[in-house]
Scaffold this motif. Structure first.
Motif, short mmCIF file in Angstrom:
data_model
loop_
_atom_site.label_atom_id
_atom_site.label_comp_id
_atom_site.label_asym_id
_atom_site.label_seq_id
_atom_site.Cartn_x
_atom_site.Cartn_y
_atom_site.Cartn_z
N ARG A 198 0.77 -1.13 0.20
CA ARG A 198 -0.05 0.37 -0.10
C ARG A 198 0.42 1.00 0.42
N THR A 199 0.50 2.07 -0.43
CA THR A 199 1.13 3.60 -0.32
C THR A 199 1.93 4.28 0.45
N GLY A 200 0.62 4.12 1.58
CA GLY A 200 1.14 4.28 2.98
C GLY A 200 2.18 3.42 3.69
N GLU A 201 2.33 2.40 3.34
CA GLU A 201 3.27 1.92 3.42
C GLU A 201 4.49 1.74 3.05
N LEU A 202 4.74 2.06 2.27
CA LEU A 202 5.84 2.42 1.25
C LEU A 202 6.46 3.37 1.88
N LEU A 203 5.67 4.51 1.46
CA LEU A 203 6.64 6.25 2.17
C LEU A 203 6.77 5.76 4.03
N ALA A 204 6.29 4.94 4.32
CA ALA A 204 6.60 4.82 5.66
C ALA A 204 7.85 3.95 6.24
N LEU A 205 8.38 3.62 5.38
CA LEU A 205 10.00 2.03 5.28
C LEU A 205 11.02 3.16 6.02
N THR A 206 11.21 2.30 6.30
CA THR A 206 12.78 2.67 6.67
C THR A 206 13.99 1.52 6.91
N TRP A 207 14.88 1.57 6.42
CA TRP A 207 16.51 0.37 6.34
C TRP A 207 15.83 -0.46 7.42
N SER A 208 15.53 -0.06 8.24
CA SER A 208 15.80 -0.83 9.40
C SER A 208 14.78 -2.27 8.89
N ASP A 209 13.51 -1.56 8.31
CA ASP A 209 12.60 -3.13 7.66
C ASP A 209 13.12 -3.59 6.52
N ILE A 210 14.20 -3.57 6.51
CA ILE A 210 13.98 -4.48 5.00
C ILE A 210 15.32 -5.09 5.76
N ASP A 211 14.95 -6.69 5.70
CA ASP A 211 16.20 -7.11 5.82
C ASP A 211 17.08 -8.37 4.81
N PHE A 212 17.63 -7.74 4.27
CA PHE A 212 17.96 -8.25 2.95
C PHE A 212 18.56 -9.90 3.10
N ASP A 213 19.43 -10.03 4.28
CA ASP A 213 19.48 -11.87 4.72
C ASP A 213 18.30 -12.44 4.53
N ALA A 214 17.47 -12.33 5.06
CA ALA A 214 15.90 -13.38 5.16
C ALA A 214 14.74 -13.12 4.01
N GLY A 215 15.40 -11.68 3.14
CA GLY A 215 14.85 -11.32 1.47
C GLY A 215 13.56 -10.87 1.41
N LEU A 216 13.25 -9.86 2.80
CA LEU A 216 12.08 -9.49 3.07
C LEU A 216 11.84 -8.11 3.48
N ILE A 217 11.08 -7.37 3.39
CA ILE A 217 10.39 -6.43 4.14
C ILE A 217 9.30 -6.92 5.34
N LYS A 218 9.91 -6.32 6.51
CA LYS A 218 8.65 -5.69 7.73
C LYS A 218 8.04 -5.55 7.53
#
Length: 356
Positions: A198-218
């Motif tokens: 969702r648009t609001g979810e994208l805009l709120a993302l921070t780099w701490s939400d990105i887990d490159f090791d697990a391959g996912l966005i929290k």
């Protein structure tokens, strides 16, 4: 404290036991809450404290409309819509009425007399009306909720209008070629198209939400009215797994990340200024649609496009539901057409077309 004076009440009907003290604490908290918001009246004091013989001075509908807006646990934009609804439809006819005198028949008549633009609009405007009477019922100011038996009417939501896969690629190519000085535009829509967030979810993302090791966005928060709200639309945390396109885009975006802010999407025009709304990326997508001759759609269409691509390619509906934060029922009803296409392809592939 009420009207700048300390108030004392004797609760004669409660026993001097642990259970009685607990009940007294609940009553005290309700009284303090009303005093805080300026809605405390003698009638509420008498009702909550069991003073049955005291004269009644029941608060008005306006009193409880104000209390409802102060207590409602919703986002700022939703609260504004509730306030508009109350001001437009419900407060004018009843603002001076003692709330306990409003009958179910009056409510039904008023609802029937209003010319609603759609059934969905009608249903949405009943939400704050129900809320006003519900808190009055909780306070025992009214004996029954006059809106309780008034049901929502069925409405047919317009079907999703996604971009075709060809249109999607054409838009992304245009953004890539024409926004070289600001790659965040292209990367934003790459991630939007290939995660379905969702648009609001994208805009709120921070780099701490990105887990490159697990391959996912929290996904655990949204941007609403320029503020980060630490709760999703469905009030549920979820993981959005990378695919090749979204992972590549996130890595490219990280290479140009801000050293000041942890937010993913930063304005290319203003130094260290994260996007608070979708106004800026929306302009870029509108420009791309005009330039390519693709019919105009809202930025939210990226989500519809992701979902329909998943279903058309035959991805498991339960996985798609978890990935997007939709219920399976919503997918089965709103996106049935694309599910049927996937099933049809699977079934037709079983047909033996070989010559005998």
């Amino acid at each position: 404290m009420w009207n700048k004076n300390r108030q004392w009440q004797t609760l004669e009907k409660l026993p001097a036991t642990e259970r009685g003290y607990t009940a007294a604490s609940v009553i005290r908290n309700r009284l303090a809450e009303h005093a805080k918001w300026g809605t405390l009246t003698e009638d509420i004091i008498n009702d909550l404290c069991g003073n049955d013989d005291a004269p009644k001075t029941t608060p008005t509908f306006l009193d409880y409309a104000r209390l409802y807006l102060k207590q409602a646990s919703v986002g700022k934009s939703t609260l504004r819509e509730y306030a508009k609804s109350l001001d437009k439809y419900w407060i004018p006819p009843w603002y001076q009425r003692e709330i306990h005198t409003i009958t179910a028949k009056e409510v039904r008549t008023l609802i029937a007399d209003i010319i609603w633009s759609s059934e969905k609009t009608r249903n949405n405007n009943l939400i704050p009306l129900r809320g006003v009477f519900e808190i009055a019922l909780d306070d025992k100011v009214i004996e029954t909720n006059p809106v309780e038996k008034i049901k929502n009417t069925k409405h047919q939501a317009p079907p999703p209008d996604p971009f075709s896969r060809e249109d999607m690629e054409q838009l992304l190519t245009w953004l890539y070629k024409n926004k070289q000085d600001a790659p965040v535009y292209w990367l934003y829509f790459e991630i939007a198209f290939w995660t379905g967030m969702r648009t609001g979810e994208l805009l709120a993302l921070t780099w701490s939400d990105i887990d490159f090791d697990a391959g996912l966005i929290k996904v655990s928060k949204v941007m609403s009215d320029g503020e980060v709200v630490h709760q999703t639309k469905t009030a549920e945390y979820r993981d959005v797994f990378f695919n090749a396109r979204s992972e590549d885009s996130l890595k490219r975006l990280k290479a140009i990340r801000s050293t000041v802010s942890d937010r993913l999407f930063m304005s290319p025009r203003f130094v260290n200024s994260p996007w608070q709304t979708d106004k800026t990326p929306r302009r870029a997508l509108t420009e791309a649609m005009k330039a390519t001759g693709i019919r105009h759609r809202a930025t939210y269409t990226t989500r519809h496009t992701f979902i329909t691509n998943c279903l058309t390619d035959g991805l498991n509906i339960y996985f798609v539901a978890k990935q997007t934060g939709h219920s399976v029922r919503t997918l089965e009803t709103r996106y049935a057409r694309w599910i049927d296409v996937s099933k049809a392809r699977s079934e037709i592939a079983k047909l033996n077309t070989g010559k005998g």
